[in-house]
Design an enzyme around this catalytic site. Structure first.
Site, PDB file in Angstrom:
ATOM      1  N   TYR A 176       0.824  -1.212   0.000  1.00 44.06           N
ATOM      2  CA  TYR A 176       0.000   0.000   0.000  1.00 44.06           C
ATOM      3  C   TYR A 176       0.858   1.263   0.000  1.00 44.06           C
ATOM      4  O   TYR A 176       0.770   2.084   0.900  1.00 44.06           O
ATOM      5  CB  TYR A 176      -0.939   0.009   1.215  1.00 44.06           C
ATOM      6  CG  TYR A 176      -1.642  -1.317   1.392  1.00 44.06           C
ATOM      7  CD1 TYR A 176      -2.597  -1.735   0.472  1.00 44.06           C
ATOM      8  CD2 TYR A 176      -1.312  -2.174   2.434  1.00 44.06           C
ATOM      9  CE1 TYR A 176      -3.212  -2.965   0.598  1.00 44.06           C
ATOM     10  CE2 TYR A 176      -1.927  -3.412   2.566  1.00 44.06           C
ATOM     11  CZ  TYR A 176      -2.884  -3.794   1.650  1.00 44.06           C
ATOM     12  OH  TYR A 176      -3.475  -5.012   1.775  1.00 44.06           O
TER      13      TYR A 176
ATOM     14  N   TYR B 291     -12.570  -7.884   6.161  1.00 46.36           N
ATOM     15  CA  TYR B 291     -11.416  -7.861   5.253  1.00 46.36           C
ATOM     16  C   TYR B 291     -11.050  -9.293   4.914  1.00 46.36           C
ATOM     17  O   TYR B 291     -10.882 -10.122   5.811  1.00 46.36           O
ATOM     18  CB  TYR B 291     -10.212  -7.155   5.898  1.00 46.36           C
ATOM     19  CG  TYR B 291      -8.979  -7.249   5.020  1.00 46.36           C
ATOM     20  CD1 TYR B 291      -8.833  -6.431   3.900  1.00 46.36           C
ATOM     21  CD2 TYR B 291      -7.979  -8.189   5.280  1.00 46.36           C
ATOM     22  CE1 TYR B 291      -7.725  -6.532   3.072  1.00 46.36           C
ATOM     23  CE2 TYR B 291      -6.867  -8.291   4.456  1.00 46.36           C
ATOM     24  CZ  TYR B 291      -6.738  -7.468   3.353  1.00 46.36           C
ATOM     25  OH  TYR B 291      -5.649  -7.583   2.543  1.00 46.36           O
TER      26      TYR B 291
ATOM     27  N   ASP C 177     -13.191 -17.345   7.606  1.00 46.32           N
ATOM     28  CA  ASP C 177     -11.851 -16.843   7.287  1.00 46.32           C
ATOM     29  C   ASP C 177     -11.040 -16.728   8.584  1.00 46.32           C
ATOM     30  O   ASP C 177     -11.147 -15.737   9.299  1.00 46.32           O
ATOM     31  CB  ASP C 177     -11.979 -15.481   6.591  1.00 46.32           C
ATOM     32  CG  ASP C 177     -10.631 -14.841   6.276  1.00 46.32           C
ATOM     33  OD1 ASP C 177      -9.592 -15.387   6.719  1.00 46.32           O
ATOM     34  OD2 ASP C 177     -10.613 -13.801   5.604  1.00 46.32           O
TER      35      ASP C 177
ATOM     36  N   LYS D 267      -1.488 -16.907   7.075  1.00 46.44           N
ATOM     37  CA  LYS D 267      -0.624 -16.162   7.992  1.00 46.44           C
ATOM     38  C   LYS D 267       0.263 -17.027   8.910  1.00 46.44           C
ATOM     39  O   LYS D 267       1.391 -17.306   8.561  1.00 46.44           O
ATOM     40  CB  LYS D 267      -1.447 -15.160   8.792  1.00 46.44           C
ATOM     41  CG  LYS D 267      -1.896 -13.974   7.921  1.00 46.44           C
ATOM     42  CD  LYS D 267      -2.351 -12.783   8.731  1.00 46.44           C
ATOM     43  CE  LYS D 267      -2.441 -11.532   7.893  1.00 46.44           C
ATOM     44  NZ  LYS D 267      -3.746 -11.300   7.229  1.00 46.44           N
TER      45      LYS D 267
END
Ligand SMILES: *Cc1c(COP(=O)(O)O)cnc(C)c1O
Length: 432
Positions: free
Chosen positions: A17, A145, A247, A276
């Site tokens: 980003y 998200y 998720d 992750k």
């Protein structure tokens, strides 16, 4: 060239980003061990982020290093099409065992969290195709998200998310229920789930799957919602016979105090995404698990196959490190570790509660959040944190800690102390 060329970095390399024309400062790390990062100027920082929730056992872990070296000497990579190997079999057997309460028996391995979400969503689409039904939408909640690829973006928060500002006209349109209001610690009120209930009852015949982060909404605001919300979502998914995608990419592997966060609601996913911390943050790997029923329905359908197959699928190095990372968890007393971290975070963060810059502090498992009254000037506060010897990376108005599980009492105390100091500087906050 031995010296670190930071000018080259700024001129040619994209960071997450970031802008090439207005790059923000990056700190060069030359070594990492345990809970500490070492910068090129030899400064050591206590890491409060565990590299975005992933390095749960700390850096440079001897057991993970050993597992990796052992596998390098056998086979580092081989295609997964028509070939299989022990690291993948060992890992998937472990994952199936861990997910046995939910009967998630079939595993698809991929490279990153976002891709595991794409895979989950494709599974749900192919499931309905196999049953001869054409459906249009995914149903999720606001404030979520699920990653940066297109399908994942299409179920991430529509108002808040940085994606949708840029890609709104291209993204597929999905259904968004109001985000849960009742937090993890409050008294449950069943009206919280009304908006979700209405959407599902109005559109169930067009809904492909429900997708949701369990208990913790991460990037969407570091919020902890009530387990009964998730329980209700599960009940509605059963009532309307719509698959539930959970998720656990951020929350999985003990971060919240349960092995998986959805255990707080005592529910079973139909499709589960993990990533992750799967490899202890050492290599990139993710997995999508599903039930035999969904897997067989897809496989017995018209296409007969599930249509996805990444080049680096089931990479043997990633799989062997993931096996060892799960071994380390299973050999540890992780429940006590997390409860201890939780107590310490609660204790030290409570001193920040009444600060004029703080709207709320909250803690769940090894997650500590300071929600500030104003957005934070990232570059300035980051420099301050580094000067003080800690690595903390806030976003929006949130300063949060998700440390490795090996963090000590003293290190937690220092991290929170430095956050406390930072709150007194007006220049770190917008609209001061
Ligand atoms: C990080 C994250 C993802 C995306 O994973 P990547 O590996 O960054 O692609 C998806 N969902 C949640 C909840 C996450 O925290």
């Amino acid at each position: 060239m031995n010296k670190l060329d930071l000018i080259f970095d700024q001129q040619h390399i994209w960071h997450p980003y970031s802008s090439i024309s207005k790059p923000i400062a990056c700190y060069p790390v030359i070594y990492a061990k345990g809970i500490y990062l070492t910068l090129s100027n030899k400064k050591k920082l206590i890491d409060g982020m565990s590299s975005w929730w992933s390095v749960i056992h700390g850096y440079n872990h001897p057991r993970l290093n050993r597992a990796l070296r052992k596998q390098i000497n056998k086979v580092s990579h081989v295609m997964f099409g028509g070939i299989t190997h022990k690291p993948a079999i060992n890992l998937c057997r472990k994952l199936v065992q861990i997910a046995s309460k939910s009967n998630l028996e079939c595993v698809f391995l991929s490279d990153s969290g976002s891709v595991s979400i794409e895979v989950a969503m494709k599974m749900a689409i192919q499931y309905w195709q196999a049953l001869g039904k054409k459906k249009k939408f995914f149903l999720t909640i606001k404030g979520g998200y699920h990653g940066d690829t297109f399908f994942a973006m299409s179920v991430s928060d529509p108002d808040n998310s940085f994606h949708n500002i840029y890609y709104d006209n291209i993204l597929i349109k999905n259904l968004f229920a109001n985000a849960p209001k009742i937090n993890f610690f409050e008294k449950w009120d069943k009206n919280d789930v009304n908006s979700f209930k209405k959407l599902i009852s109005d559109h169930y015949s067009d809904i492909i799957a429900i997708i949701i982060e369990p208990i913790v909404q991460g990037v969407g605001g570091m919020k902890f919602y009530h387990p009964n919300y998730l329980k209700e979502v599960k009940n509605l998914s059963i009532l309307y016979q719509i698959p539930l995608i959970i998720d656990e990419i951020a929350t999985g592997f003990c971060r919240t105090g349960k092995f998986f966060a959805h255990e707080y609601a005592n529910i079973q996913p139909d499709i589960l995404c993990i990533g992750k911390a799967l490899t202890g943050g050492m290599l990139t790997l993710s997995a999508t698990l599903t039930t035999r029923n969904i897997a067989e329905t897809i496989s017995n359908g018209k296409s007969r196959c599930f249509m996805h197959g990444p080049t680096f699928m089931g990479n043997p190095l990633s799989c062997s490190v993931a096996v060892e990372s799960i071994n380390i968890i299973q050999d540890s007393n992780w429940k006590n570790q997390i409860i201890t971290i939780e107590k310490q975070l609660k204790y030290y963060l409570s001193f920040l509660k009444n600060h004029r810059r703080v709207r709320e502090v909250r803690v769940l498992g090894a997650i500590g959040v300071v929600e500030c009254t104003h957005f934070i000037q990232l570059t300035l506060i980051q420099r301050f944190f580094v000067e003080k010897g800690v690595w903390i990376r806030p976003f929006k108005n949130l300063i949060y800690l998700v440390p490795a599980f090996i963090i000590s009492h003293k290190e937690i105390k220092k991290l929170v102390h430095i956050i406390h100091l930072s709150l007194d500087y007006d220049i770190f906050f917008e609209n001061k």
